[in-house]
Scaffold this motif. Structure first.
Motif, PDB file in Angstrom:
ATOM      1  N   PRO A  67       0.766  -1.099   0.039  1.00 34.93           N
ATOM      2  CA  PRO A  67      -0.023  -0.101  -0.008  1.00 34.93           C
ATOM      3  C   PRO A  67       0.811   1.290   0.039  1.00 34.93           C
ATOM      4  O   PRO A  67       1.909   1.132   0.372  1.00 34.93           O
ATOM      5  N   PRO A  68       0.369   2.401  -0.724  1.00 32.85           N
ATOM      6  CA  PRO A  68       1.311   3.459  -0.635  1.00 32.85           C
ATOM      7  C   PRO A  68       1.195   4.233   0.691  1.00 32.85           C
ATOM      8  O   PRO A  68       0.446   4.146   1.593  1.00 32.85           O
ATOM      9  N   ALA A  69       2.529   4.697   1.061  1.00 34.88           N
ATOM     10  CA  ALA A  69       2.728   4.924   2.244  1.00 34.88           C
ATOM     11  C   ALA A  69       2.086   6.368   2.814  1.00 34.88           C
ATOM     12  O   ALA A  69       1.818   7.098   1.849  1.00 34.88           O
ATOM     13  N   PRO A  70       1.444   6.598   3.756  1.00 36.58           N
ATOM     14  CA  PRO A  70       0.814   7.413   4.189  1.00 36.58           C
ATOM     15  C   PRO A  70       1.761   8.944   4.119  1.00 36.58           C
ATOM     16  O   PRO A  70       2.806   8.841   4.471  1.00 36.58           O
ATOM     17  N   PRO A  71       1.168   9.994   3.661  1.00 29.54           N
ATOM     18  CA  PRO A  71       2.101  11.058   3.494  1.00 29.54           C
ATOM     19  C   PRO A  71       2.645  11.503   4.886  1.00 29.54           C
ATOM     20  O   PRO A  71       1.982  11.565   5.790  1.00 29.54           O
ATOM     21  N   ALA A  72       3.866  11.911   4.854  1.00 25.55           N
ATOM     22  CA  ALA A  72       4.820  12.313   5.791  1.00 25.55           C
ATOM     23  C   ALA A  72       4.106  13.658   6.159  1.00 25.55           C
ATOM     24  O   ALA A  72       3.620  14.741   5.529  1.00 25.55           O
ATOM     25  N   PRO A  73       3.877  13.800   7.797  1.00 21.08           N
ATOM     26  CA  PRO A  73       3.410  15.076   8.071  1.00 21.08           C
ATOM     27  C   PRO A  73       4.433  16.205   7.378  1.00 21.08           C
ATOM     28  O   PRO A  73       5.657  16.393   7.568  1.00 21.08           O
ATOM     29  N   VAL A  74       3.878  17.251   6.914  1.00 19.33           N
ATOM     30  CA  VAL A  74       4.577  18.469   6.500  1.00 19.33           C
ATOM     31  C   VAL A  74       4.966  19.513   7.382  1.00 19.33           C
ATOM     32  O   VAL A  74       5.865  20.155   7.376  1.00 19.33           O
ATOM     33  N   ALA A  75       3.943  19.666   8.574  1.00 16.12           N
ATOM     34  CA  ALA A  75       4.078  20.537   9.473  1.00 16.12           C
ATOM     35  C   ALA A  75       5.607  20.441  10.255  1.00 16.12           C
ATOM     36  O   ALA A  75       5.618  19.177  10.703  1.00 16.12           O
ATOM     37  N   ALA A  76       6.508  21.279   9.970  1.00 17.36           N
ATOM     38  CA  ALA A  76       7.906  20.989  10.662  1.00 17.36           C
ATOM     39  C   ALA A  76       7.688  21.413  12.475  1.00 17.36           C
ATOM     40  O   ALA A  76       7.000  22.274  12.613  1.00 17.36           O
ATOM     41  N   ALA A  77       8.337  20.618  13.062  1.00 18.19           N
ATOM     42  CA  ALA A  77       8.224  20.952  14.489  1.00 18.19           C
ATOM     43  C   ALA A  77       9.034  22.023  14.547  1.00 18.19           C
ATOM     44  O   ALA A  77       9.881  22.440  13.992  1.00 18.19           O
ATOM     45  N   PRO A  78       8.623  22.756  15.648  1.00 20.56           N
ATOM     46  CA  PRO A  78       9.290  24.249  15.975  1.00 20.56           C
ATOM     47  C   PRO A  78      10.760  24.000  16.155  1.00 20.56           C
ATOM     48  O   PRO A  78      11.036  23.113  16.961  1.00 20.56           O
ATOM     49  N   GLN A  79      11.692  24.614  15.525  1.00 21.75           N
ATOM     50  CA  GLN A  79      13.131  24.412  15.716  1.00 21.75           C
ATOM     51  C   GLN A  79      13.309  25.139  17.151  1.00 21.75           C
ATOM     52  O   GLN A  79      13.011  26.137  17.489  1.00 21.75           O
ATOM     53  N   PRO A  80      14.054  24.289  17.632  1.00 18.56           N
ATOM     54  CA  PRO A  80      14.755  24.991  19.061  1.00 18.56           C
ATOM     55  C   PRO A  80      15.507  26.114  18.741  1.00 18.56           C
ATOM     56  O   PRO A  80      16.314  26.168  17.645  1.00 18.56           O
ATOM     57  N   ALA A  81      15.289  27.062  19.543  1.00 16.27           N
ATOM     58  CA  ALA A  81      16.296  28.288  19.387  1.00 16.27           C
ATOM     59  C   ALA A  81      17.767  28.075  19.572  1.00 16.27           C
ATOM     60  O   ALA A  81      18.137  27.262  20.494  1.00 16.27           O
ATOM     61  N   PRO A  82      18.657  28.629  18.551  1.00 15.82           N
ATOM     62  CA  PRO A  82      19.884  28.308  18.829  1.00 15.82           C
ATOM     63  C   PRO A  82      20.281  28.813  20.023  1.00 15.82           C
ATOM     64  O   PRO A  82      19.771  29.917  20.731  1.00 15.82           O
ATOM     65  N   ALA A  83      21.332  27.834  20.526  1.00 15.18           N
ATOM     66  CA  ALA A  83      21.845  28.157  22.005  1.00 15.18           C
ATOM     67  C   ALA A  83      22.652  29.548  21.969  1.00 15.18           C
ATOM     68  O   ALA A  83      23.301  29.725  20.920  1.00 15.18           O
TER      69      ALA A  83
END
Ligand SMILES: [Zn+2]
Length: 97
Positions: A67-83
């Motif tokens: 079966p075709p793979a479900p589409p990967a979630p597009v919404a990117a997780a919020p990037q952690p602020a650079p230290a």
């Protein structure tokens, strides 16, 4: 029981790319072209191989066990602020001009 369809292929007679390659009871391939009504039966491994060589990559039906793979979630997780960079300590060299 209907012949098992292998896929689409190019008709060796009229060059239609809508010919169908199916599997006969003998497990050898059969080419059926609805454009010119040609039917070609392979009667040996050699002709079976030749008919299968006419196959067009894309199958008519996707295989059921894949079966075709479900589409990967597009919404990117919020990037952690650079230290925050800690300023380099030049304590030892602080008095150098
Ligand atoms: Zn044809």
């Amino acid at each position: 029981m209907a012949a098992e369809t292998i896929g689409r292929c190019r008709c060796p007679l009229c060059s239609s790319d809508r010919a169908r390659l199916s599997l006969a009871k003998s497990k050898l391939s059969v080419l059926t072209c609805n454009a010119c009504n040609f039917q070609g039966f392979s009667r040996s491994d050699r002709s079976d191989e030749k008919l299968r060589a006419l196959l067009i990559a894309e199958p008519i039906e996707p295989p059921r066990d894949d079966p075709p793979a479900p589409p990967a979630p597009v919404a990117a997780a919020p990037q952690p602020a650079p230290a925050p960079r800690t300023p380099m300590s030049w304590g030892v060299l602080g008095h150098v001009i």
